[in-house]
Structure formats: structure tokens, C-alpha cells
Design a protein around this motif. Sequence first.
Motif, PDB file in Angstrom:
ATOM      1  N   ARG A 159       0.817  -1.211   0.000  1.00 28.83           N
ATOM      2  CA  ARG A 159       0.000   0.000   0.000  1.00 28.83           C
ATOM      3  C   ARG A 159       0.852   1.263   0.000  1.00 28.83           C
ATOM      4  O   ARG A 159       0.384   2.323  -0.402  1.00 28.83           O
ATOM      5  CB  ARG A 159      -0.938  -0.006   1.211  1.00 28.83           C
ATOM      6  CG  ARG A 159      -2.052  -1.032   1.115  1.00 28.83           C
ATOM      7  CD  ARG A 159      -3.144  -0.757   2.135  1.00 28.83           C
ATOM      8  NE  ARG A 159      -2.625  -0.796   3.492  1.00 28.83           N
ATOM      9  CZ  ARG A 159      -2.501  -1.893   4.214  1.00 28.83           C
ATOM     10  NH1 ARG A 159      -2.824  -3.064   3.692  1.00 28.83           N
ATOM     11  NH2 ARG A 159      -2.048  -1.833   5.456  1.00 28.83           N
ATOM     12  N   ASP A 192      -7.454   7.758  -2.096  1.00 34.95           N
ATOM     13  CA  ASP A 192      -6.225   7.610  -1.314  1.00 34.95           C
ATOM     14  C   ASP A 192      -5.100   8.474  -1.852  1.00 34.95           C
ATOM     15  O   ASP A 192      -4.391   9.142  -1.090  1.00 34.95           O
ATOM     16  CB  ASP A 192      -5.797   6.147  -1.297  1.00 34.95           C
ATOM     17  CG  ASP A 192      -6.689   5.311  -0.402  1.00 34.95           C
ATOM     18  OD1 ASP A 192      -6.857   5.670   0.774  1.00 34.95           O
ATOM     19  OD2 ASP A 192      -7.225   4.299  -0.874  1.00 34.95           O
ATOM     20  N   HIS A 219     -15.352   5.212   1.444  1.00 32.51           N
ATOM     21  CA  HIS A 219     -14.585   4.645   0.335  1.00 32.51           C
ATOM     22  C   HIS A 219     -15.513   4.109  -0.745  1.00 32.51           C
ATOM     23  O   HIS A 219     -15.310   4.365  -1.946  1.00 32.51           O
ATOM     24  CB  HIS A 219     -13.653   3.532   0.842  1.00 32.51           C
ATOM     25  CG  HIS A 219     -12.200   3.861   0.681  1.00 32.51           C
ATOM     26  ND1 HIS A 219     -11.569   3.881  -0.552  1.00 32.51           N
ATOM     27  CD2 HIS A 219     -11.254   4.190   1.581  1.00 32.51           C
ATOM     28  CE1 HIS A 219     -10.302   4.202  -0.388  1.00 32.51           C
ATOM     29  NE2 HIS A 219     -10.072   4.398   0.891  1.00 32.51           N
TER      30      HIS A 219
END
Length: 423
Positions: A159, A192, A219
Motif C-alpha cells: 500500500r 487515497d 470509500h
Amino acid sequence: MTTPAERRRRAALLARTDGLAADLDHWLGLTADAAAPFPHHHTQVRALDAALRPLLARVREGEPRRSDVELSLIQEVWCRLRDALAQRWDASTAPFLALADDFAWSCYLPALTAARSVAAADPPAAEPPLVHLTRHAVPFALPRPAPAGRRARAAELQRALPVPLVGLPFVQSRHLPETVLTAHEVGHCVLDAFGLAGELGDLLRRTTAGAEWWTDRLHEVFADLWGTLCAGSGFAFTLADFVALTPDGPPSDRYPVPRVRVALVADTLAEAGHEDAAAELRALWNGQVVASDAVPDVLRPTVRTLLTTPLDGLGGSTLLGLFPVVPDALLRATSDALLRRAPLPPGAVASAGLLVPAAALAFHVDPDRYTTVVTALTERVHDRAAAYRERGVRGSDGSVTADAPEARGARAAARLTDLLDAW
């Protein structure tokens, strides 16, 4: 004084480190310029290289036992990206992946352009997502909740890399309409990459009753709104079919229930000027479910707030202002032309950004006819999108500044180093 075993261990560690570095060099060459096999992925590979090289230097200089563990984690996260890139060598899936990459880029570029409009250099955002095919039954994007144990560490490193992955089911490569759902996954990446979650959460808490419900599911709400803005009714009707498999699904702390997702998408269509398509979507959904699963009609004020409030993470742009509203009539005329194998209508740009949602809408409108022309239709979409595709390195038109990949990679390297130090 070191023992022979310790020297062998050290030499083996350095050899493996050099092997990974050589593989990074290999992929830099495979993406280097227009003559290379995969020039569209050059900035992504450059960013990954800039993120991982400092970690390899750290491994070379570190204590062998710890360095061996760190190298195995670095190898794992690189190989996930490498495997995704290598799928382009397979002639049976390469055309689909090229189309999916084009569509993902078209969904990501508006956010990147908006953020750059007020920045002296590229914003601290990730590279566009890399699309790949997976064994999973549904599309997904990183980040996602990490599994436990060692895999959690690898997922956390993943990530932190500057290139997010968007996974599509392998079978989707044989069914073009569902490719439009990629727009939802790119929405996760945008939220993000541009740090919008905190800003939108604050906005909801200031303006919306029941803000906790919205922020818990932000999200997924954002990704559905983003997908609708990117691909209009082609996305909306496909998503409705997708979630209709479980119209009475249980409440979730991440996903709105299906009827609410359809309502959000319908409201987004309406706010984008597609009132007729929104009404059609509501009527279609409500006509095939029991009354208790009918789409609610009370969400539009919050949807309007999310779509029309200027966002600092997007250079002061609104979500709705990022996208030129593709007339629904043009999208429907394009889908009809695909079904009838007729010339595209005037004003239709033969890009993945139009052709993918048009193919999805064609399947929605007439699945039987779509099935009879699927081979010719799919080939046409691939051919037209390939002809429209820019040549050479993606971003050489100025949409990506020259040193942006290395800058993004350097920021990621710092985050990765912090993670390794913390373990």
C-alpha cells in the motif's frame, strides 16, 4: 572474524539483492521509449524503481539475518507488480489489458490534472493504477484490509508503493461490459492518492445528518460516485446488475446496501445532467425488487454536497467540475452503433473512456443482440481504442512532469523505510 558460513550467507544475500536490482533494470528497459514493448508503463516502473532501490541499498548494508527477511518482503511486493506487468506478454490477454489500462488512465487523469493545476510540481499522489487479471470473482483495488501475520506486513508495504494495483477477474477479459466497473476501483485509488478521505469526512460531519454512516462507508460511496462520473449510465446500469445479485444483502460497515448504492448512482447521474437515465435506473430497479428494497429518494442533498463542494486535494475543483459531462444521448448512440456495426455518431471520440461504457450500455440495452455480435464488437472496440491510444511513453504529452515518477518513488521509499524500521 567471520566464518565461511557467514561469508556464504552474506554473498548469497548480495547476489539475490543484485538479482532484484537487475530485474528492475530489465523492466526499465522494457518500458523505456516508444520502441520498447510497454512504454505506457514507463513512469510506473520508474516510480517503483525509485521506491525500491534505497531499500536494496539498505539490505546490502544491514545485518544479514534481518536483511534476509527484509529482502524477502521487498521481493514479494515487487513480484506482485512484476507479475501484473508480465501479463502483457500473453497475447490472449494483452489487448484487453491495454484497453483496461487506457480506461483506468482516463478515469484517473482528471484528478491528476486538477491537482497539478495549482501545484508547482506534480502532487504527492500515486502513479495511475496498474490493471491486472486475478483469480478473484470481483474487481478489487489496493488498499484493502490486510490479512494477519507476515502477509499483513507485505500488504502494508504494497500500500505504500507509488503504484496501486487494480485487480479484475480473469473471466472479465472475455466479457467487455464489466470492464466499466474498473472506474469504481480507480475511485478508491483517487481517494487515497489525493488525500480526499479526511477532507470529505470533515465536509460530511459539517453538513450532513447521520454523518457517521457516510464516513464509515466513504470509500465505497466515493468509488460509486466516481465511477458514475467517469462512465455515466454505462457504469450505473452495470453496477445495478452487479449488486442485484444480493438486493437484500446484510448491512455492512463498509458497503451501503445495494438499493442505497443504486440510489447514490441515480442521484449522481441526475446531478450530472442525466435526469432521464437516473429515472430509468430507478424504475428498472424498483420494478424488479420488493417494495422494501426500492431505492430511497432522500440522499440527493448529500450527493450534491459531495459533488459540488470545492476540494483542496483537487486544486479547488469540485468532483462534478472535473469531468466534461458526456451527453447520455451520445453514449446511447455510440452503444447503438456498436450493436448495429454502424459508424460511430458525430462527436464520438474513439477512446476507451467512451467505448468501454458504450459497450457496457449496449449489453444492458440488448443482451441478446450483443451476444450475436460480441466478437465483432469486441474487436472493434479494441481496434478503435488502439488507434486512438497515444504513442510512446504515457505522459510525454505533458500530463506527467519529467521528474514526477522519481519524486513519488522517493516519497514512497521514505515511507517504506519507516515501516521496515518499525518492525
